[in-house]
Write an enzyme that holds these catalytic residues in place. Structure first.
Site, PDB file in Angstrom:
ATOM      1  N   HIS A 107       1.016  -1.060   0.112  1.00 12.30           N
ATOM      2  CA  HIS A 107      -0.065   0.197   0.058  1.00 12.30           C
ATOM      3  C   HIS A 107       0.887   1.185  -0.011  1.00 12.30           C
ATOM      4  O   HIS A 107       1.969   1.093   0.656  1.00 12.30           O
ATOM      5  CB  HIS A 107      -0.858   0.021   1.208  1.00 12.30           C
ATOM      6  CG  HIS A 107      -2.219   0.836   1.136  1.00 12.30           C
ATOM      7  ND1 HIS A 107      -1.974   2.165   1.309  1.00 12.30           N
ATOM      8  CD2 HIS A 107      -3.249   0.611   0.701  1.00 12.30           C
ATOM      9  CE1 HIS A 107      -3.053   2.833   1.168  1.00 12.30           C
ATOM     10  NE2 HIS A 107      -3.927   1.930   0.649  1.00 12.30           N
ATOM     11  N   ASP A 143      -8.065  -4.838  -0.904  1.00 12.64           N
ATOM     12  CA  ASP A 143      -8.294  -5.941  -2.401  1.00 12.64           C
ATOM     13  C   ASP A 143      -8.180  -7.466  -2.061  1.00 12.64           C
ATOM     14  O   ASP A 143      -8.444  -8.134  -3.004  1.00 12.64           O
ATOM     15  CB  ASP A 143      -7.757  -5.540  -3.456  1.00 12.64           C
ATOM     16  CG  ASP A 143      -8.139  -3.782  -3.907  1.00 12.64           C
ATOM     17  OD1 ASP A 143      -9.460  -3.610  -4.020  1.00 12.64           O
ATOM     18  OD2 ASP A 143      -7.531  -3.177  -4.151  1.00 12.64           O
TER      19      ASP A 143
HETATM   20  N1  COA Z   1       4.136  -7.364  -4.962  1.00 15.92           N
HETATM   21  C1  COA Z   1       5.653  -7.147  -4.902  1.00 15.92           C
HETATM   22  N2  COA Z   1       6.323  -6.178  -4.636  1.00 15.92           N
HETATM   23  C2  COA Z   1       5.766  -4.990  -4.623  1.00 15.92           C
HETATM   24  C3  COA Z   1       4.581  -4.911  -4.364  1.00 15.92           C
HETATM   25  C4  COA Z   1       3.650  -6.155  -4.810  1.00 15.92           C
HETATM   26  N3  COA Z   1       2.159  -6.122  -4.771  1.00 15.92           N
HETATM   27  N4  COA Z   1       4.074  -3.740  -4.133  1.00 15.92           N
HETATM   28  C5  COA Z   1       5.432  -3.109  -4.033  1.00 15.92           C
HETATM   29  N5  COA Z   1       6.187  -3.926  -4.213  1.00 15.92           N
HETATM   30  C6  COA Z   1       7.686  -3.596  -4.102  1.00 15.92           C
HETATM   31  C7  COA Z   1       8.124  -2.961  -5.488  1.00 15.92           C
HETATM   32  O1  COA Z   1       8.407  -3.906  -6.613  1.00 15.92           O
HETATM   33  C8  COA Z   1       9.233  -2.034  -5.119  1.00 15.92           C
HETATM   34  O2  COA Z   1      10.263  -2.745  -4.820  1.00 15.92           O
HETATM   35  P1  COA Z   1      11.776  -2.060  -5.345  1.00 15.92           P
HETATM   36  O3  COA Z   1      12.008  -0.976  -4.560  1.00 15.92           O
HETATM   37  O4  COA Z   1      12.769  -3.435  -5.135  1.00 15.92           O
HETATM   38  O5  COA Z   1      11.628  -1.890  -6.827  1.00 15.92           O
HETATM   39  C9  COA Z   1       8.914  -1.630  -3.723  1.00 15.92           C
HETATM   40  O6  COA Z   1       7.920  -2.510  -3.189  1.00 15.92           O
HETATM   41  C10 COA Z   1       8.164  -0.209  -3.715  1.00 15.92           C
HETATM   42  O7  COA Z   1       6.944  -0.341  -4.689  1.00 15.92           O
HETATM   43  P2  COA Z   1       6.157   0.953  -5.158  1.00 15.92           P
HETATM   44  O8  COA Z   1       5.059   0.377  -6.130  1.00 15.92           O
HETATM   45  O9  COA Z   1       7.158   1.901  -5.373  1.00 15.92           O
HETATM   46  O10 COA Z   1       5.426   1.225  -3.731  1.00 15.92           O
HETATM   47  P3  COA Z   1       4.150   2.066  -3.631  1.00 15.92           P
HETATM   48  O11 COA Z   1       4.169   2.471  -2.419  1.00 15.92           O
HETATM   49  O12 COA Z   1       4.141   2.952  -4.841  1.00 15.92           O
HETATM   50  O13 COA Z   1       3.140   0.736  -3.890  1.00 15.92           O
HETATM   51  C11 COA Z   1       1.004   0.030  -4.714  1.00 15.92           C
HETATM   52  C12 COA Z   1       1.940   0.862  -3.578  1.00 15.92           C
HETATM   53  C13 COA Z   1      -0.225  -0.325  -3.927  1.00 15.92           C
HETATM   54  C14 COA Z   1       1.088   0.737  -5.993  1.00 15.92           C
HETATM   55  C15 COA Z   1       1.829  -1.290  -4.970  1.00 15.92           C
HETATM   56  O14 COA Z   1       1.922  -1.957  -3.606  1.00 15.92           O
HETATM   57  C16 COA Z   1       1.213  -2.160  -5.720  1.00 15.92           C
HETATM   58  O15 COA Z   1       1.163  -2.129  -6.972  1.00 15.92           O
HETATM   59  N6  COA Z   1       0.456  -3.196  -5.055  1.00 15.92           N
HETATM   60  C17 COA Z   1      -0.286  -4.188  -5.910  1.00 15.92           C
HETATM   61  C18 COA Z   1      -1.582  -3.634  -6.617  1.00 15.92           C
HETATM   62  C19 COA Z   1      -2.674  -3.385  -5.621  1.00 15.92           C
HETATM   63  O16 COA Z   1      -2.794  -4.304  -4.602  1.00 15.92           O
HETATM   64  N7  COA Z   1      -3.372  -2.179  -5.653  1.00 15.92           N
HETATM   65  C20 COA Z   1      -4.419  -1.881  -4.613  1.00 15.92           C
HETATM   66  C21 COA Z   1      -3.756  -0.745  -3.632  1.00 15.92           C
HETATM   67  S1  COA Z   1      -5.246  -0.705  -2.452  1.00 15.92           S
END
Ligand code: COA
Length: 382
Positions: A265, A316
């Site tokens: 998240h 989710d």
């Molecule tokens: N699975 C695996 N790795 C994940 C991950 C996941 N669901 N979410 C984040 N990471 C990892 C990224 O690959 C990244 O790794 P790195 O630093 O080695 O490149 C790190 O964690 C940071 O990710 P980032 O996407 O920049 O963090 P964020 O704070 O922007 O992420 C989300 C927030 C929600 C966009 C992200 O966790 C995600 O895409 N989750 C899956 C989609 C989802 O469930 N969305 C609903 C949100 S309520």
């Protein structure tokens, strides 16, 4: 002084940037606390109803009994979608994605609300009531239309949760299921400045009407990194197929740097408090149906992602297996999210209209400057 590239990276995705003042909802990501207008989400999930939460989000306080009765009556009086909107939906390709359908159909509601352009509180509240009353009708109708079934008219004796399941299936849900679904709607109602809510505020900030702002919110919610994640969680569980295959699947996904849907998240660094409830519901549905596979697999993924990445499930993650065992089609999970989140969007839009300032940030320009224009016939080919 930081370089331009570094400072852009620091604000990528506007993480941690405060872009509005709001009294609607607050997310404490460190401690995993979510409040709506001062009330803890756990208290609301335990004791409140979705309709009461809508009143709370729009008015900043819980309703008194007579107010609540009147409010509920107004929402129910607006359950019926304009026949023209339903007729329009019947023209759409049957394979259209339900979120695309909902976005287009909701946008069309504007034509049938003669006061819908008003952004003063009186008119905006009326539009919010219509939208909140009708969105579930449209979402359920689409599932009937695409399957060649008759659209079921809303039943005004039912609340939003019961009515949605009734219009979808043609049968009223039992009290337990209706209550569980009502709590699901409470849990999804608001989440501070998430991507879709921020979108609605940006649109409302131009003094565009409630319909335009909500339509934009629907477009944002559909994305797989936002509301679209719930459908993708279930697709993932179906693809993995078996508890024994979970660990190798997760290992491979992580090795390929793929994201596991429903995990992580942008704000919570601990358990998302909504996931606590949805985990319980997923287990409840597993016990009720005798199908524990999806709950077991979800738990295993949760455990592995915590061990391997220190990450937690979000809203989710367990909603997917809950809805699946309720027999809800996969691609309706995000529309259901919208049926709930419209309460938060409209609350934020009302708040934005109340103290409006056009939202117009700046970009840090990192492109070249002072380039000399070369006429096209002097640029050569290839
Ligand atoms: N699975 C695996 N790795 C994940 C991950 C996941 N669901 N979410 C984040 N990471 C990892 C990224 O690959 C990244 O790794 P790195 O630093 O080695 O490149 C790190 O964690 C940071 O990710 P980032 O996407 O920049 O963090 P964020 O704070 O922007 O992420 C989300 C927030 C929600 C966009 C992200 O966790 C995600 O895409 N989750 C899956 C989609 C989802 O469930 N969305 C609903 C949100 S309520």
């Amino acid at each position: 002084m930081s370089t331009a590239t570094e400072s852009t990276a620091a604000t990528a995705g506007l993480r941690g940037v405060v872009a509005a003042q709001s009294s609607i909802g607050d997310v404490n990501g460190e401690e995993g606390i979510l409040i709506y207008q001062g009330y803890n989400i756990h208290d609301l999930a335990e004791h409140s109803t979705f309709e009461e939460v809508i009143f709370l989000l729009w008015n900043g306080r819980l309703p008194k009994s007579d107010e609540f009765e009147e409010f509920e009556k107004q929402i129910r009086a607006n359950y019926d979608a304009p026949p023209e909107a339903l007729a329009l939906m019947k023209q759409f390709p049957k394979e259209a994605d339900p979120m695309d359908v909902l976005r287009t159909a909701v946008s069309s509601l504007d034509f049938y609300d003669k006061d819908g352009h008003g952004t003063d509180r009186e008119h905006a509240i009326k539009a919010a009531i219509k939208l909140t009353g009708q969105i579930g009708t449209l979402a359920a109708a689409w599932d009937r239309i695409r399957n060649g079934k008759d659209v079921i008219s809303p039943d005004k004796s039912l609340n939003i949760a019961e009515n949605f399941l009734y219009m979808l299936r043609g049968e009223k849900p039992n009290a337990d299921e209706a209550h569980m679904f009502d709590v699901c709607l409470i849990l999804h109602a608001d989440h501070e400045l998430n991507a879709s809510t921020f979108t609605t505020r940006v649109v409302a900030g131009t003094l565009a009407d409630m319909y335009g702002a909500v339509t934009a919110g629907l477009a944002a919610l559909a994305g797989p990194l936002h509301g679209g994640a719930n459908t993708n969680v279930m697709k993932m569980l179906l693809e993995i197929g078996d508890l024994d295959k979970v660990e190798p699947w997760v290992d491979q996904a992580l090795a390929e740097k793929r994201k596991i849907m429903g995990i992580g998240h942008a704000v919570y660094k601990t358990e998302d408090p909504r996931a606590t409830w949805l985990r319980k519901f997923s287990k409840q549905m597993a016990d009720k149906t005798g199908v524990s596979k999806w709950f077991d697999m979800s738990q295993k993924i949760e455990q592995l992602m915590h061990e391997k990445k220190g990450m937690f499930p979000n809203v989710d993650f367990y909603s997917a297996s809950t809805y699946y065992l309720m027999g809800i089609p996969l691609d309706l999970y995000t529309p259901i999210f919208a049926v709930s989140r419209i309460s938060g969007w409209t609350g934020h839009i009302l708040e934005q209209y109340g103290h409006n300032k056009l939202i117009r940030p700046r970009a840090e320009y990192i492109g070249p400057r002072d380039l000399k224009y070369v006429p096209i016939n002097e640029r050569g080919n290839g």
